[in-house]
Design an enzyme around this catalytic site. Structure first.
Site: not given
Length: 428
Positions: A187, A190, A245, A315, A389
């Site tokens: 993405h 990020e 994104r 991510h 994440e």
């Protein structure tokens, strides 16, 4: 020979032309003055309905979860509200009596504040968010200066024609070694994610020979690293729109650009938590692997399937270690082992700065999302398949300050090394 008047006129025209070019360049950069990021706390079904209605009536950017469809009760919702819609959103929230906070008062200030140690350097730095041009130069220089431990392979080009280069870390061997595949930056916005892949490569090369765990890993296994997956999108976030994104692909079927490369894999494709609307941030694409970037990576993993024993995709944000499945609430066949390893990796991460991560299968831990890369890799037969994440939990969201790159990468390194050492001992 030109007269002084003509020289002055020419010089003035050049200055005006330069200002004109600068103005055009600046006009292409999306600004976020007055935009706010809210955290909404829906605890009633009416709150969920209200958020979904709001998303239909005004243009809001879902940070977490990634679309209005994924909103449920008792799960915090982070949304960016453009300045022009603030009045209507604020009034609606007050009338609903739903609990909410403002995470970011002014998004442009936060964007400007990311590079908290001054403007970005022209050369590559491990503690800055590097432009794509700097990352590409770094890929070339680091691979040429460490030929005994690193090689590179272009696995295809992006939609806009940029080369996708996979770095292969490991001591050269006459036979195929078991491997781990890691990608960052699927993405575009990020940014902490590609920063980690670059950090990992630096650490692997600089600690080989002194760190016994890394030395053993690179002698017995190979680690494939794709430093930036969604290169076109990443470049676009640096040059035009920091909040972009998706990919940058175009289709005659829609004026909207790009698809979500983490909804484009053939794993429950376009069912739960993905959109068939080309204008949505979670658009699943026109078919599985319709995005050339996804196809390039999928082809590479398929080609090396017998060697690849672990898949790690990085991510941000939320501080999570996720594993399959996200496209179904069914548990993976290896659920208990993946959960145990995930918890141990998170404990290793926490040991450095006390940063806590939540661990679990994607659908049950955050929300269902079909077409993700970790589910696809797992279904292909890559048993140890994880999504990280990274920091934080919402204070900065996608705009994590550069002062946090080093601690984030240092702690994440411990978790990734823990998983790698486990995989090394548990080959299948």
């Amino acid at each position: 020979m030109l007269s002084r008047v003509e020289i002055n006129y020419t010089a003035n025209m050049r200055v005006l032309l330069l200002f004109g070019l600068v103005a055009v360049a600046l006009a292409d950069i999306t600004r976020f003055e007055g935009d706010k990021v809210f955290r909404l706390k829906p605890v009633l079904d009416e709150h969920v309905t209200l958020i979904k209605k709001l998303a239909k009536s005004v243009e809001v950017d879902f940070w977490r979860p990634e679309s209005a469809e994924l909103v449920t009760i008792d799960v915090d919702v982070d949304i960016r509200v453009p300045a022009m819609y603030l009045d209507i959103v604020s009034t609606t929230l007050q009338q609903s009596e739903m609990e909410h906070d403002i995470l970011i008062e002014d998004l442009q200030t936060a964007v400007d504040g990311q590079s908290d140690s001054g403007p970005s350097p022209r050369t590559h730095s491990y503690t800055k968010y590097n432009s794509w041009d700097n990352v590409q130069s770094w890929i070339n220089s680091i691979s040429s200066s460490n030929p005994s431990l690193i090689s590179k392979e272009v696995i295809g080009n992006t939609y806009e024609g940029r080369p996708m280069t996979v770095l292969k870390l490991g001591v050269k061997s006459g036979s195929t070694k078991p491997a781990i595949f890691m990608d960052c930056g699927i993405h575009a916005r990020e940014w902490i994610s590609p920063a980690f892949c670059q950090w990992f490569v630096k650490e692997a090369l600089s600690t080989y020979g002194s760190d016994s765990q890394m030395t053993s890993l690179l002698e017995q296994m190979d680690v494939y690293v794709l430093p930036v997956f969604n290169i076109d999108g990443y470049d676009f976030t640096h040059k035009s729109n920091r909040m972009w994104r998706k990919t940058r692909s175009r289709s005659s079927d829609s004026s909207c650009v790009g698809a979500d490369p983490n909804r484009n894999w053939n794993a429950g494709w376009c069912t739960l938590g993905a959109s068939s609307n080309p204008c949505s941030d979670t658009f699943c694409g026109y078919s599985p692997e319709s995005e050339i970037e996804v196809k390039n990576v999928a082809d590479f993993i398929r080609r090396n399937k017998s060697a690849i024993k672990a898949y790690i995709t990085v991510h941000s944000y939320s501080q999570l270690v996720l594993f399959p499945y996200s496209y179904t609430f069914d548990l993976a066949a290896d659920h208990s082992e993946l959960l145990k390893l995930g918890k141990e990796a998170a404990a290793a991460l926490r040991s450095l700065y006390g940063t806590t991560y939540t661990i679990g299968p994607g659908a049950a831990t955050i929300y269902p999302a079909a077409g993700g890369s970790d589910d696809w890799a797992y279904d292909l037969g890559v048993k140890y398949s994880y999504t990280f994440e990274l920091r934080d939990t919402g204070r900065y969201g996608f705009l994590l300050p550069e002062s946090q790159i080093k601690p984030t990468c240092e702690e994440t390194m411990l978790a990734v090394k823990y998983i790698a050492a486990y995989v090394q001992k548990n080959l299948y």
